[in-house]
Every structure is written in structure tokens, then in C-alpha cells.
Motif scaffolding. Structure first.
Motif, PDB file in Angstrom:
ATOM      1  N   THR A  21       0.847  -1.195   0.000  1.00 13.34           N
ATOM      2  CA  THR A  21       0.000   0.000   0.000  1.00 13.34           C
ATOM      3  C   THR A  21       0.877   1.238   0.000  1.00 13.34           C
ATOM      4  OG1 THR A  21      -1.624  -1.195   1.338  1.00 13.34           O
ATOM      5  CG2 THR A  21      -1.847   1.203   1.222  1.00 13.34           C
ATOM      6  N   ARG A  22       0.495   2.220  -0.790  1.00 11.77           N
ATOM      7  CA  ARG A  22       1.221   3.491  -0.781  1.00 11.77           C
ATOM      8  C   ARG A  22       0.240   4.637  -0.592  1.00 11.77           C
ATOM      9  NH1 ARG A  22       1.112   6.049  -6.127  1.00 11.77           N
ATOM     10  NH2 ARG A  22       2.982   7.235  -5.572  1.00 11.77           N
ATOM     11  N   LEU A  23       0.726   5.726   0.005  1.00 15.53           N
ATOM     12  CA  LEU A  23      -0.070   6.936   0.241  1.00 15.53           C
ATOM     13  C   LEU A  23      -1.380   6.580   0.925  1.00 15.53           C
ATOM     14  CD1 LEU A  23       0.592   8.773  -3.166  1.00 15.53           C
ATOM     15  CD2 LEU A  23       1.982   8.761  -1.082  1.00 15.53           C
ATOM     16  N   SER A  24      -1.243   5.922   2.076  1.00 20.18           N
ATOM     17  CA  SER A  24      -2.410   5.348   2.758  1.00 20.18           C
ATOM     18  C   SER A  24      -3.355   6.394   3.325  1.00 20.18           C
ATOM     19  CB  SER A  24      -1.939   4.426   3.877  1.00 20.18           C
ATOM     20  OG  SER A  24      -1.109   5.119   4.795  1.00 20.18           O
ATOM     21  N   HIS A  25      -2.840   7.547   3.736  1.00 20.42           N
ATOM     22  CA  HIS A  25      -3.740   8.581   4.242  1.00 20.42           C
ATOM     23  C   HIS A  25      -4.577   9.163   3.114  1.00 20.42           C
ATOM     24  CE1 HIS A  25      -5.351  11.842   6.610  1.00 20.42           C
ATOM     25  NE2 HIS A  25      -4.843  12.739   5.758  1.00 20.42           N
ATOM     26  N   ARG A  26      -3.954   9.404   1.977  1.00 18.29           N
ATOM     27  CA  ARG A  26      -4.713   9.868   0.818  1.00 18.29           C
ATOM     28  C   ARG A  26      -5.758   8.832   0.418  1.00 18.29           C
ATOM     29  NH1 ARG A  26      -4.093  15.195   0.848  1.00 18.29           N
ATOM     30  NH2 ARG A  26      -2.140  15.976  -0.084  1.00 18.29           N
ATOM     31  N   LEU A  27      -5.387   7.568   0.525  1.00 24.15           N
ATOM     32  CA  LEU A  27      -6.332   6.489   0.242  1.00 24.15           C
ATOM     33  C   LEU A  27      -7.533   6.565   1.174  1.00 24.15           C
ATOM     34  CD1 LEU A  27      -7.083   3.681  -1.001  1.00 24.15           C
ATOM     35  CD2 LEU A  27      -5.626   2.670   0.778  1.00 24.15           C
ATOM     36  N   GLU A  28      -7.285   6.763   2.446  1.00 21.46           N
ATOM     37  CA  GLU A  28      -8.372   6.857   3.429  1.00 21.46           C
ATOM     38  C   GLU A  28      -9.247   8.070   3.147  1.00 21.46           C
ATOM     39  OE1 GLU A  28      -8.881   7.223   8.302  1.00 21.46           O
ATOM     40  OE2 GLU A  28      -6.900   7.156   7.373  1.00 21.46           O
ATOM     41  N   THR A  62      -0.780 -18.250  -1.116  1.00 18.61           N
ATOM     42  CA  THR A  62      -0.795 -18.151   0.336  1.00 18.61           C
ATOM     43  C   THR A  62       0.035 -16.962   0.784  1.00 18.61           C
ATOM     44  OG1 THR A  62      -0.979 -20.560   0.524  1.00 18.61           O
ATOM     45  CG2 THR A  62      -0.293 -19.350   2.494  1.00 18.61           C
ATOM     46  N   ASP A  63      -0.537 -16.168   1.669  1.00 18.58           N
ATOM     47  CA  ASP A  63       0.197 -15.022   2.219  1.00 18.58           C
ATOM     48  C   ASP A  63       1.170 -15.529   3.273  1.00 18.58           C
ATOM     49  OD1 ASP A  63       1.091 -12.668   3.393  1.00 18.58           O
ATOM     50  OD2 ASP A  63      -0.859 -11.687   3.255  1.00 18.58           O
ATOM     51  N   ARG A  64       2.457 -15.323   3.039  1.00 16.54           N
ATOM     52  CA  ARG A  64       3.482 -15.815   3.969  1.00 16.54           C
ATOM     53  C   ARG A  64       3.458 -15.065   5.294  1.00 16.54           C
ATOM     54  NH1 ARG A  64       7.136 -19.917   1.365  1.00 16.54           N
ATOM     55  NH2 ARG A  64       8.874 -19.043   2.516  1.00 16.54           N
ATOM     56  N   ALA A 123      -8.998  -4.760  -0.452  1.00 13.83           N
ATOM     57  CA  ALA A 123      -9.309  -4.608   0.972  1.00 13.83           C
ATOM     58  C   ALA A 123      -9.177  -5.939   1.701  1.00 13.83           C
ATOM     59  CB  ALA A 123     -10.711  -4.045   1.150  1.00 13.83           C
ATOM     60  N   GLU A 124      -9.524  -7.012   1.048  1.00 15.29           N
ATOM     61  CA  GLU A 124      -9.377  -8.345   1.648  1.00 15.29           C
ATOM     62  C   GLU A 124      -7.904  -8.744   1.718  1.00 15.29           C
ATOM     63  OE1 GLU A 124     -10.173 -12.862   0.107  1.00 15.29           O
ATOM     64  OE2 GLU A 124     -11.828 -11.432  -0.120  1.00 15.29           O
ATOM     65  N   LEU A 125      -7.174  -8.441   0.662  1.00  9.17           N
ATOM     66  CA  LEU A 125      -5.750  -8.783   0.622  1.00  9.17           C
ATOM     67  C   LEU A 125      -4.997  -8.103   1.756  1.00  9.17           C
ATOM     68  CD1 LEU A 125      -3.595 -10.269  -1.167  1.00  9.17           C
ATOM     69  CD2 LEU A 125      -3.251  -8.057  -2.298  1.00  9.17           C
ATOM     70  N   PHE A 126      -5.368  -6.851   2.054  1.00 11.36           N
ATOM     71  CA  PHE A 126      -4.699  -6.071   3.086  1.00 11.36           C
ATOM     72  C   PHE A 126      -5.525  -5.982   4.368  1.00 11.36           C
ATOM     73  CE2 PHE A 126      -2.729  -3.663  -0.690  1.00 11.36           C
ATOM     74  CZ  PHE A 126      -1.620  -4.499  -0.707  1.00 11.36           C
ATOM     75  N   ALA A 127      -6.336  -6.984   4.631  1.00 10.60           N
ATOM     76  CA  ALA A 127      -7.209  -6.941   5.810  1.00 10.60           C
ATOM     77  C   ALA A 127      -6.419  -6.937   7.109  1.00 10.60           C
ATOM     78  CB  ALA A 127      -8.168  -8.132   5.786  1.00 10.60           C
ATOM     79  N   ALA A 181       1.468  -7.545   1.490  1.00 10.13           N
ATOM     80  CA  ALA A 181       1.238  -8.983   1.361  1.00 10.13           C
ATOM     81  C   ALA A 181       2.376  -9.605   0.565  1.00 10.13           C
ATOM     82  CB  ALA A 181      -0.100  -9.252   0.670  1.00 10.13           C
ATOM     83  N   LEU A 182       2.786 -10.799   0.984  1.00 12.40           N
ATOM     84  CA  LEU A 182       3.805 -11.572   0.284  1.00 12.40           C
ATOM     85  C   LEU A 182       3.205 -12.948   0.008  1.00 12.40           C
ATOM     86  CD1 LEU A 182       6.665 -11.995  -0.802  1.00 12.40           C
ATOM     87  CD2 LEU A 182       7.378 -12.637   1.517  1.00 12.40           C
ATOM     88  N   LEU A 183       2.805 -13.172  -1.237  1.00  9.13           N
ATOM     89  CA  LEU A 183       2.094 -14.386  -1.612  1.00  9.13           C
ATOM     90  C   LEU A 183       3.008 -15.345  -2.353  1.00  9.13           C
ATOM     91  CD1 LEU A 183      -1.140 -12.717  -3.085  1.00  9.13           C
ATOM     92  CD2 LEU A 183      -0.618 -13.205  -0.680  1.00  9.13           C
TER      93      LEU A 183
END
Length: 777
Positions: free
Chosen positions: A724-731, A749-751, A764-768, A773-775
């Protein structure tokens, strides 16, 4: 059976060796570093350096391993233990220079030259202009002009050396044969060296040095005899299996970097070697360099740029200019500031080097006015946008060098510029070589050591390898950079923090989050500055100008806690001395420096301790996202990642000496940063083919309203990195909403969490659980 080590590392771990952290200490740390997942320990220089050296770049003897670090037996013991745990060693080496130590006899080559001059078998080691100063070597070691310190000079017998010496405090110089009985003045005039006030180095020095540091004398490794003598021990350590690869410090100081690397590759059997080459934003590493690539500052630039918000940087820069009220001599933007700094360095700090170039040019161009030539040299030098051109006398100049020098000469627009261009392109061999060496010293001192401390709207932009004129990186630019690395330099190094970075990666991640809060930063800064100044006025504490205050507030946001005032005060002082506007290393304004120190300490332990709460809360979450995203990108992008000591944990470090403290292994476990670091490093070690020279790099694009906030790529079809980048702008924009990432076929599988994903996945699910994430499939 001892596990094998890889010819090309999967990841390296940098350790700063020094008297307080020796080979034995490194050996004790091997088990935990092996468990972290690296394949090699990356050691700072191991050859014998000046006693007490905390960095090892001031070598005095190339023939032996440092006794203070544990000697050669200590190094070999470390290597054996490392190999028992599946680790190899990478050695840092400095071919460009060695120390001018105190006492001087610690360097046998230099001692011989001081005693025997041009007759010394070591005279060819050093780049000395014997035609200057009546054939004598300037030694700028005196604390005052010679006439004022004559009574401090004395000839005496040295029982340890078995010969008479000329002593000046801790300095000891040899005497030329047959001169001992002369009166002091005649004796001084009869030596191969001339003792001088240290200030004379700026104008009269006649040996090449490292940047502007007179106690580091340059070595002519372009001479095969000198190369062999200075590399014999390192090559022996490689042949004996003690070490596996090399890091080459400051190749731009060499006469012919490409030729040096070819000779080194041949002598070392092509061992993995990276070079500390700092590239301009659009500059490319020369394709004919026989190495694996750079140490990784170009990767740092692209990774950091991803987490800086373009619009926010622009607003913050405007606010910085308004807040500081930039004076005319300081410049209100980056370009003019850098050019002014270059003029300052080339006319003052490097005046001796320019004079030597001028003498060489005058010999090559008889009849030309020497003053005109010197001016032309300065004007061309300050217009080079990168460290140096790469011209080898006797060979056609590369097209890049021709374009670089033609543009600089044209923009200089002064008499003699065209002639200087031609000399620098090889019309005169000696001039071409030394022009390039001076150019690299100028660029380093003008940009990194001066301008970076004069212009700083947002400190993460002012880092080694970064260009404030290119403050941000788009995902598309990042992918293009990674694809080029995988194609051209798949085993290059990558870094986020080093012993030379001005702020550690975590400091930069925290400050980069300010770029997503430009309005909050601006209003908060103005309000708290007014409060601070009113408090200081009431308390009778002297104020500093708003430019220094602005810098202090950035550090306060990161380091506002009791106990941090020492390092912040020291860093502010260093910043102001490097900037050279109000005080400097050689012209210290003690009253100003005392005022700055008091201001910094009061700021950190007083009003700012409470004032930074609001801004700290605002940037806490995005800074954590930045920290984890940067780490995972570096560890899985093309190249060989180097982890700086302790950086697997959150680590807030400022410029040396703060970031060169002895390594202290930590028992901390399971923090998010260490979890991400360990997972990625172990994956690289388990599956080197997924990330190596034959691996593939494929961008993976998200789709949806927030796609620009997700950076993802696939390695060899088996591993996926997503951050994820620029998470505050995302929010602010409403979060991920319907943004999705379509994974390659199969189960992934996410390690980091163990979660299973397949097909098209809502981001949103990937970064829940984590913002990264490292799959693996």
C-alpha cells in the motif's frame, strides 16, 4: 557438513566493525543473523586502519587485517563460524585512498615518500604534483603558520623506529639523509616535505586526496604494481575461501574505474562485486563495468519516491519557502541552491585542485591566459549534473561523456570553455583523468555535503542517491526501473539504510508521511512556532532563524522524547556546519553554535515534547505503512538486498556518528517489520531462482478507483509482492472500495498471515491484516 554459500548472495547484512564491535562480536551474532534469512555478512573494511578508527576507511597497511578488530585469525574464525551456519562474507574495500596517520610512520608507504621523496619505491603510489612547491610534498598539519610554531618543532631520536624524527606534538616526520645536523630552518627547507598551517591545504595542497579530507591521501591503483600491493591480502582472503565478494568504495575517485574493475574481476576470478556508485536520476551505470552493479542508492531513490505524495511535496515546498523567508544568498528552490553550493566548493574548498588542473591546462595550451583557463575549469565543473564523465585517454570518449561536457561547456559560455571541454575529453591525458576526479569530489561536496543542508522542505528528499528535483516515483516508473534492473543488472545491490545515509529508512518513512498531510503540517508548524518563540522570549532563550528552526521541527516530529536531545543537537550542529552559511567546520561561530545547541535541547525536552503529539498521531499510521511497504519492496525487487545492522527492527538513526554506533543484537521478536523482513529473506534463501539472474519480473496492476495506491509485482510466476502506498490519501478518498487485484492462476498463500487467495481478490481483503502482502503459489 558445512552448508554451502551462494556465489551470488541472496541477501547481505551490513555490520560496522570497530574497536567496540570486533570480529569476535560479529561471530557471536552469526546464529541470529543466519536465522534472519540473509546469506552473507557484509563487513565494513577489515584491513589495518588508523588506531581507534570507527569506520575502517582510513587504511594504513594493506598487507594485514586489523589487529584492533581481532587480526587475521579473528577474521578467519568469523568466516568459519559463518560457514557453519550457511553464511558467507562480503568485504568492503577502499581502493581510492589511504590514511595520512598520526604518527606518520604508521603508513610505511607514506613514511618512505616523506623520507626519500621521488627516490622512494613508493613514490608511484600517490598522485603527487612534484612540479609544484619546488618538488616538495605539502603536509598541512600545523595549528598555526610555521613561524608561530617553530618552538614546537624538535629533532629527537625515536628508539622504536631507530632513526631521528622531526616531532610536532603527536606528529613525527622522517629526516632526509644527511640533514639532521642542520639548523632548524635549514633542516625544514631540506626535507622532501613542507610543513604548513592546516589552512594552506585549501589553496596549496599538491597531492590528491579524498574529497576535501587532507588526512586521506589518494592511491594510484591504476598502476599495476600499486594495485597488486594494495589488493594482495584481499585477494588471498578470497582465494582461501574466507570471503566471497567485495564492495568497492567510491570508484568515482579512481583514474579509470572500468579498467580497475576489469583488473579486479580478473584477479578475483569474477567474484560478486558491487560499487558505491551514486547515479544521477537519469544516469545509467556504464555497461562496460565488470561488476554486479551498484550498492543500491538508485533503488533507495525509487522506493522512497513511491511513498511521497506529489501534490503534498509541492505544497510543503511552497510553505517551506514562506515559513523560512529564504534569503537571497540561500535560494528559494533546489536548482539555484545546488549551483551556489557548487561555486562555493570549487572556489574555496577545492581551490588547490582547480589550481592543479589549471597548471596542467596551461602546459597543454601554451599561450593561453592561466586565469582564463582556471575560470573556464570552474564554470564547466559546476555545470556537470552528475558525478563525472568517464573518459579513458587513448580511447574514444563515450557518447554520454561527449554530450555531458559539450553541454556544460556551452552553458558555461566563457572564454576557454571549449578548450577545457576538449582537454577533459582526452586531448590531454593527465587533465582528463584529474578533471573527472575533481568533478566527483565537487559533486559529492556540493550536493550531498552542502546543498542538502541548505534546502530541506522535506528531509527524505535530501538523501544519498536522491535528487530533490525528482521527489516522487509513480508505480509505472518503479516498474520500469525494476524491469531494467532485472534485464541489465539482476545481481546489483539494493539498500534502504547504510552507514552513509543521512537518516535511516524509518526516519524517512515517518517524515514522508508528512507529504500526505501538507495542510496539517503547515498550520501546525506556524502555530507551534509562534508558541515556541513566545515561550523562548519569555524565558530569555535566544532564538535561531526560521531556516534552522524548520529543520529542528522536522527532527522533533521523529525524536521528541527525553534522551533524544543529544543526538538532535549534534545533528543540527553538523547540518549548520556542512551548510557553511552561519558557521562551518573551519570558521566556527561559537556564539551561534551555542545558541543553536540551547535551542535544540529546549525544543526537544520542552515545548515540543507536548506540541508534537497532534502531528505525531496523524502520521503514525501512514508512517507504519510506508515502513513496511519500503522493506517488502526492497527485499523482493530485482537485485541483492543489503540490510543495515539492526534495521530488521524499527530504527531511528541520524547521520554519522549516530548511525555508526556499535551493533547491538536485539532479542526483540515478532514485530511487524521483523516479520516482513524474515519472511522475505527466508523466501529468497529457499528459492533463489525466483529472484536471481534468470528470474522474471512482471508488474501486476490493480483495477478500480484506488488502483494507484497498490504497487504489486510477480517474481518468476511464483511470488507476489503487494504493498500500500499513500495510505492517508487512500483513506481520505474513501478507502479501497471496489479495487481488485487479479492474481495469476492457482492458489496463493500469504506468507505473513497464512491467508489463502485465488483469482480476483478485493484489495481490501488482501490487506485486511497488514498493509502489505507476500504471496507464494
Amino acid at each position: 557438513m558445512t552448508p554451502p554459500t551462494a556465489a551470488v548472495p541472496t541477501a547481505t547484512y551490513r555490520l560496522q566493525l570497530q574497536p567496540d564491535f570486533t570480529f569476535a562480536d560479529a561471530e557471536a551474532a552469526v546464529p541470529r543473523l543466519a536465522a534472519l534469512g540473509v546469506s552473507h555478512l557484509h563487513l565494513s573494511p577489515v584491513l589495518q586502519a588508523t588506531p581507534g578508527s570507527t569506520h575502517g576507511y582510513d587504511v594504513v597497511d594493506h598487507t594485514r587485517v586489523s589487529r584492533e578488530l581481532g587480526g587475521e585469525e579473528g577474521l578467519r574464525a568469523l568466516s568459519r563460524t559463518a560457514r557453519e551456519h550457511g553464511l558467507g562474507l562480503i568485504l568492503d574495500t577502499v581502493p581510492n585512498h589511504m590514511a595520512v596517520p598520526v604518527p606518520e610512520h604508521l603508513s610505511r608507504p607514506l613514511w618512505s615518500v616523506l623520507r626519500e621523496g621521488t627516490d622512494s619505491p613508493y613514490a608511484r603510489w600517490f598522485d603527487i604534483d612534484w612540479a609544484a612547491l619546488d618538488g616538495r610534498l605539502l603536509m598541512p598539519v600545523l595549528g598555526a603558520p610555521l613561524d608561530e610554531v617553530l618552538d614546537r618543532l624538535a629533532v629527537e631520536d625515536d628508539e622504536t623506529l631507530g632513526e631521528p624524527v622531526l616531532r610536532y606534538y603527536d606528529h613525527a616526520f622522517p629526516l632526509r639523509a644527511g640533514t639532521r645536523g642542520l639548523p632548524l630552518r635549514e633542516l625544514l627547507d631540506a626535507q622532501w616535505y613542507r610543513l604548513a598551517h592546516w589552512r594552506e591545504a585549501r589553496t596549496d595542497l599538491n597531492y590528491r586526496r579524498f574529497f576535501t579530507i587532507s588526512d586521506l591521501i589518494a592511491v594510484r591503483v591504476e598502476d599495476p604494481e600499486v594495485f597488486d600491493a594494495t589488493h594482495a591480502k584481499l585477494l588471498e582472503l578470497l582465494r582461501d575461501g574466507v570471503a566471497d565478494g567485495l564492495r568497492i568504495d567510491h570508484p568515482d575517485g579512481l583514474a579509470d574505474p572500468a579498467g580497475y574493475l576489469r583488473r579486479l574481476a580478473a584477479a578475483s576470478g569474477g567474484r560478486w562485486t558491487v560499487v558505491e556508485k551514486i547515479l544521477g536520476h537519469d544516469e545509467r551505470l556504464p555497461a562496460d563495468w565488470a561488476c554486479a552493479g551498484t550498492t543500491g542508492y538508485d533503488a533507495l531513490d525509487r522506493v522512497d519516491g513511491l511513498f511521497a505524495d506529489p501534490a503534498g511535496v509541492e505544497r510543503i515546498t511552497a510553505g517551506y519557502t514562506e515559513f523560512t523567508g529564504q534569503e537571497a544568498d540561500r535560494g528559494g528552490e533546489w536548482g539555484p541552491t545546488a549551483r551556489r553550493a557548487a561555486y562555493k566548493i570549487v572556489t574555496q574548498d577545492l581551490a588547490a585542485e582547480v589550481s592543479r588542473l589549471g597548471r596542467t591546462a596551461a602546459r597543454a595550451l601554451p599561450g593561453q591566459d592561466p586565469a582564463v583557463l582556471r575560470r573556464a575549469i570552474r564554470e564547466v565543473l559546476v555545470r556537470l549534473p552528475v558525478y563525472r564523465p568517464y573518459v579513458v585517454p587513448g580511447q574514444d570518449a563515450p557518447a554520454e561523456a561527449v554530450e555531458l561536457l559539450e553541454t556544460a561547456a556551452r552553458e558555461a559560455a566563457v572564454p576557454g570553455a571549449a578548450e577545457i571541454r576538449d582537454l577533459a575529453l582526452g586531448a590531454d591525458a593527465g587533465f582528463a583523468v584529474r578533471f573527472a576526479q575533481v568533478a566527483s569530489a565537487l559533486h559529492a561536496k556540493a550536493v550531498e555535503d552542502t546543498a542538502f543542508y541548505r534546502w530541506y522542505p522535506l528531509l527524505p528528499l535530501n538523501e544519498v542517491g536522491r535528487d530533490p528535483a525528482h521527489p516522487t516515483t509513480t508505480p509505472e516508473e518503479f516498474h520500469a526501473f525494476c524491469a531494467r534492473l532485472q534485464r541489465d543488472w539482476p545481481a546489483t545491490g539494493t539498500v534502504l539504510s547504510t552507514h552513509d545515509t543521512k537518516r535511516s529508512a524509518d526516519v524517512r518513512a515517518r517524515l514522508a508521511a508528512i507529504s500526505e498531510h501538507p495542510e496539517l503540517w503547515g498550520s501546525w508548524l506556524r502555530r507551534e512556532s509562534d508558541r515556541l518563540r513566545a515561550h523562548f522570549t519569555r524565558a530569555g532563550i535566544a532564538l535561531v532563524d526560521r531556516h534552522a528552526e524548520y529543520l529542528a521541527w522536522q527532527y522533533a516530529v521523529v525524536f521528541c522524547s527525553y534522551g533524544a536531545e543529544e543526538v538532535v543537537a549534534a545533528t543540527l550542529l553538523k547540518s549548520e556546519r556542512e551548510a557553511g552559511l552561519r558557521t562551518s567546520w573551519t570558521e566556527q561561530d561559537t556564539a551561534y553554535e551555542k545558541r543553536l545547541d540551547t535551542f535544540a535541547r529546549e525544543l526537544i525536552t520542552g515545548p515540543a515534547y507536548y506540541a508534537t503529539a497532534d502531528i505525531s498521531r496523524a502520521i503514525e499510521a501512514p508512517s507504519q505503512v510506508n515502513r513496511l511497504g519500503a522493506v517488502l519492496l526492497q527485499l523482493t525487487m530485482p537485485g541483492v538486498p543489503d540490510i543495515y545492522q539492526g534495521d530488521e527492527h524499527p530504527q531511528l538513526l541520524l547521520v554519522d556518528p549516530d548511525n555508526r554506533r556499535p551493533y547491538q543484537p536485539s532479542d526483540r521478536r515478532d514485530g511487524p517489520k521483523e516479520q516482513v523482513t524474515t519472511a522475505a529473506l527466508l523466501l529468497r534463501r529457499e528459492h533463489p531462482d525466483w529472484f536471481g539472474a534468470e528470474a522474471a519480473y512482471e508488474p501486476l496492476a490493480a483495477a478500480g478507483p484506488a488502483a494507484a495506491h497498490c504497487v504489486a509485482f510477480v517474481r518468476t510466476g511464483r511470488s507476489i509482492t503487494a504493498v500500500t502506498r499513500l495510505s492517508h490519501r487512500l483513506e481520505q478518498a474513501g478507502g479501497w472500495r471496489d479495487t481488485e487485484l487479479t492474481l495469476p492462476p492457482g492458489d496463493w498463500t500469504d506468507r505473513l498471515t497464512g491467508a489463502l487467495h485465488r483469482g480476483t481478490v478485493p484489495v481490501a481483503e488482501l490487506f485486511a491484516t497488514n498493509p502489505v502482502a507476500l504471496l507464494t503459489s
